[in-house]
Design an enzyme around this catalytic site. Structure first.
Site, PDB file in Angstrom:
ATOM      1  N   GLU A   1      57.381  -3.757 -77.899  1.00  0.00           N
ATOM      2  CA  GLU A   1      57.821  -2.387 -77.705  1.00  0.00           C
ATOM      3  C   GLU A   1      58.738  -2.411 -76.485  1.00  0.00           C
ATOM      4  O   GLU A   1      58.348  -2.945 -75.445  1.00  0.00           O
ATOM      5  CB  GLU A   1      56.608  -1.486 -77.452  1.00  0.00           C
ATOM      6  CG  GLU A   1      56.993  -0.037 -77.453  1.00  0.00           C
ATOM      7  CD  GLU A   1      55.858   0.907 -77.050  1.00  0.00           C
ATOM      8  OE1 GLU A   1      54.679   0.496 -77.085  1.00  0.00           O
ATOM      9  OE2 GLU A   1      56.185   2.046 -76.684  1.00  0.00           O
TER      10      GLU A   1
ATOM     11  N   ARG B   1      44.430 -12.652 -76.248  1.00  0.00           N
ATOM     12  CA  ARG B   1      45.585 -12.531 -75.389  1.00  0.00           C
ATOM     13  C   ARG B   1      45.428 -13.452 -74.183  1.00  0.00           C
ATOM     14  O   ARG B   1      44.325 -13.834 -73.823  1.00  0.00           O
ATOM     15  CB  ARG B   1      45.809 -11.084 -74.940  1.00  0.00           C
ATOM     16  CG  ARG B   1      44.641 -10.510 -74.152  1.00  0.00           C
ATOM     17  CD  ARG B   1      44.780  -9.009 -73.937  1.00  0.00           C
ATOM     18  NE  ARG B   1      45.847  -8.688 -73.006  1.00  0.00           N
ATOM     19  CZ  ARG B   1      46.898  -7.915 -73.299  1.00  0.00           C
ATOM     20  NH1 ARG B   1      47.022  -7.397 -74.493  1.00  0.00           N
ATOM     21  NH2 ARG B   1      47.798  -7.646 -72.398  1.00  0.00           N
TER      22      ARG B   1
ATOM     23  N   LYS C   1      51.825  -4.103 -69.098  1.00  0.00           N
ATOM     24  CA  LYS C   1      53.125  -3.514 -68.762  1.00  0.00           C
ATOM     25  C   LYS C   1      52.947  -2.242 -67.945  1.00  0.00           C
ATOM     26  O   LYS C   1      53.745  -1.955 -67.066  1.00  0.00           O
ATOM     27  CB  LYS C   1      53.918  -3.233 -70.036  1.00  0.00           C
ATOM     28  CG  LYS C   1      54.597  -4.488 -70.566  1.00  0.00           C
ATOM     29  CD  LYS C   1      55.562  -4.176 -71.682  1.00  0.00           C
ATOM     30  CE  LYS C   1      54.812  -3.972 -72.975  1.00  0.00           C
ATOM     31  NZ  LYS C   1      55.694  -3.913 -74.155  1.00  0.00           N
TER      32      LYS C   1
END
Ligand code: ATP
Ligand code: MG
Length: 563
Positions: free
Chosen positions: A37, A262, A272
């Site tokens: 994104e 992850r 982020k």
């Protein structure tokens, strides 16, 4: 499958693809995608995802798309798109012509949404966000159905087209999938598909005022692109049934989603949202601050794409969450730089050293090897004269025990040059040392294998030939291994993560060193010319990483069984 693929140690993702290829599920095709994104810069965690997505495709002779999941105009921007494109390329991956944007699919998604409304599988809801949260229920209690759930197909079609036309204000209506408010999986409790947001999108401008939710866009985008293996992190595991539901309702191509753990890295944060806070609160100088775990930051710091890819390979792919010690990443970097970086002499905290018996005005050009690991790297000449700079910490008066560097009466070898003996010091009124005086032994010139042996060797630069530079030293951004666990992670920020040394002196061969070039400064570590502040103007170097390798020690300890 290529020969190369057959030889590699397996991981569970590769095993799943092998199984599909054996059963012919996707006709032997492997099409993956990396779907960021564009709401921030990529970090080292993304490198792992990129490595897996592109790596698997490459290994099986398939392809990997770069697709921006740009469904949230208020948080996204072209700046982020550009930085992501640049970073994935820098890491060494190539998507060929396959660069896509979910926003290119907005019309198709809209058509599909209308299809679901027609099938009685979606409805326009008037509940506010707060009310919806209330109706949603909890992990242990089922949700309640919205009073608007049973609107007729005609009414829903009418309202949805008016939503698109901009008749309603932000937040007043949503389109929701009609699934099951009692589902054990909260993602299936009539998830929102569209919300009204009168915001300008970085690509579609003002064409739309309704935007698809990520969950409505993601699976269909994969399907449109013919993705076979939709590889993602574990947090999407609970979303898979929803993605499957949408694809089944629409009866379109159905990729296999595969989830992996992850990457978490010690002494930093990899979210982020949190990285954006660091930037916005000016705790760092920007997304590419060399202390940031962003790939732009690591690149500016001097990390090589090869080291990052090697790191991804070594940490492997797992299904269980864990935290990788940042020392492991640094270890991969040192290994790479040790092979490739030219050695140079650089004095970070200069102390003047005068050789009293060296002929005045004489300059010698001494030979120095560029890289002992790589004979093909050759040699260079370094000027030597009677006035040098040495490192302040290489002189002590009095000398502490086991100090093999310079102190009154002691001898030391100057790297690539002579043995000198300290004959005196000068001090400032406050007692600090301003100059060291020495006598040199003219017969002692040569490398370590020739001539007399002394215990210590120190580095130096010739004062009149040296190039001034600023050198920035970095430490971990956070003082604790798991900053995410801290109540207020801002309190565990390391106040000493940056130290700027502005009076450094480098050997003259470094004049004109270009941004991004990497060197080993002997005894000091690996350094990289800063790409933002260095040219034009005085040289600025970032210390990429020191020479001490704690990870190598940990590994050795493990091998010996002592840890
Ligand atoms: P963040 O939580 O930092 O906001 P994100 O997952 O929301 O990250 P995306 O841009 O959606 O960021 O991520 C693109 C891809 O990268 C996704 O497939 C995601 O699963 C993967 N990814 C994100 N963070 C990590 C990580 N720490 N380790 C491995 N893969 C990651
Ligand atoms: Mg995400």
């Amino acid at each position: 499958m290529s020969e190369e693929a057959r030889e590699k140690p397996s991981n569970f993702i590769r095993d799943i693809i092998l199984e599909h290829n054996a059963s012919g599920r996707f006709g032997g095709k492997v099409i993956t995608r990396f779907p960021p994104e564009p709401n921030g810069y990529l970090h080292i965690g993304h490198a792992k995802a990129i490595w897996i997505d592109f790596g698997m495709a490459e290994e099986f002779g398939g392809r990997c798309h770069l697709r921006f999941d740009d469904t949230n105009p208020t948080k996204e921007s072209q700046e982020y798109v550009d930085s992501i494109v640049d970073t994935v390329r820098w890491l060494g991956f190539d998507w060929g012509p396959h660069l896509y944007f979910a926003s290119d699919y907005f019309e198709q998604l809209y058509v599909w949404a209308v299809e679901l409304i027609r099938a009685g599988r979606a409805y326009v809801d008037d509940l506010t966000a707060d009310q919806m949260a209330e109706y949603r229920g909890t992990l242990t209690e089922p949700g309640r159905e919205s009073p608007y759930r049973d609107r007729s197909v005609e009414e829903n079609l009418d309202l949805f087209s008016r939503m698109r036309a901009g008749e309603f204000e932000d937040g007043t209506k949503t389109l929701r999938a009609k699934i099951d408010m009692a589902s054990g999986n909260i993602n299936l409790r009539d998830p929102v598909m569209y919300r009204i947001r009168k915001a300008t999108h970085h690509r579609t401008g003002d064409a739309w005022c309704i935007y698809p939710m990520y969950d409505w866009a993601h699976g269909q985008s994969d399907s449109i692109e013919g993705i076979t293996h939709s590889i993602c992190t574990l947090e999407y595991e609970d979303h898979r049934p929803l993605y499957d539901w949408y694809l089944d309702q629409l009866g379109v191509h159905h990729p296999q989603q595969i989830e992996f753990a992850r990457l978490n890295l010690s002494h930093t944060v990899l979210s982020k949202r949190k990285l954006l806070q660091l930037v916005e609160q000016e705790k760092v100088s920007g997304w590419d601050d060399p202390r940031m775990p962003t790939l732009a930051g690591l690149r500016r710091r001097g990390y090589t794409p090869e080291a990052i890819r090697d790191f991804c390979e070594r940490i492997g792919v797992a299904k269980a969450d864990n935290v990788v010690d940042i020392a492991h990443l640094e270890h991969c970097l040192r290994e790479d730089l040790n092979r490739r970086a030219f050695r140079r002499l650089a004095v970070l905290r200069p102390l003047r050293l005068v050789i009293e018996n060296y002929p005045e005005g004489k300059v010698e050009e001494l030979e120095a090897v560029n890289n002992p690991e790589d004979p093909s790297a050759g040699v260079r000449r370094v000027p030597f004269s009677g006035v040098l700079y040495i490192e302040q910490e290489d002189f002590r008066d009095p000398a502490p025990p086991k100090y093999f560097r310079l102190s009154p009466g002691a001898e030391v070898r100057l790297r690539y040059a002579y043995i000198v003996k300290c004959t005196g010091v000068s001090r400032a009124p406050d007692g600090s040392i301003t100059e060291v005086r020495c006598a040199y032994d003219p017969d002692s010139r040569g490398g370590d294998s020739r001539g007399r042996k002394v215990k210590g060797t120190i580095h130096w630069v010739s004062a009149s030939h040296a190039v001034p530079a600023e050198v920035r030293l970095y430490d971990h951004l956070f003082t604790v291994p798991k900053p995410d666990d801290a109540e207020d992670w801002a309190t565990v920020l390391n106040p000493h993560s940056l130290e700027r040394l502005r009076t450094c002196r480098l050997e003259p061969s470094l004049v004109g060193a270009a941004p991004g070039e990497r060197y080993q400064f002997e005894r000091q570590g690996y350094f990289c010319v800063d790409s933002r502040d260095s040219a034009p103007g005085p040289l600025v170097f970032n210390r990429t990483v020191g020479l001490r390798d704690t990870w190598a020690k940990i590994e050795k300890g493990e091998r010996r069984g002592t840890l």
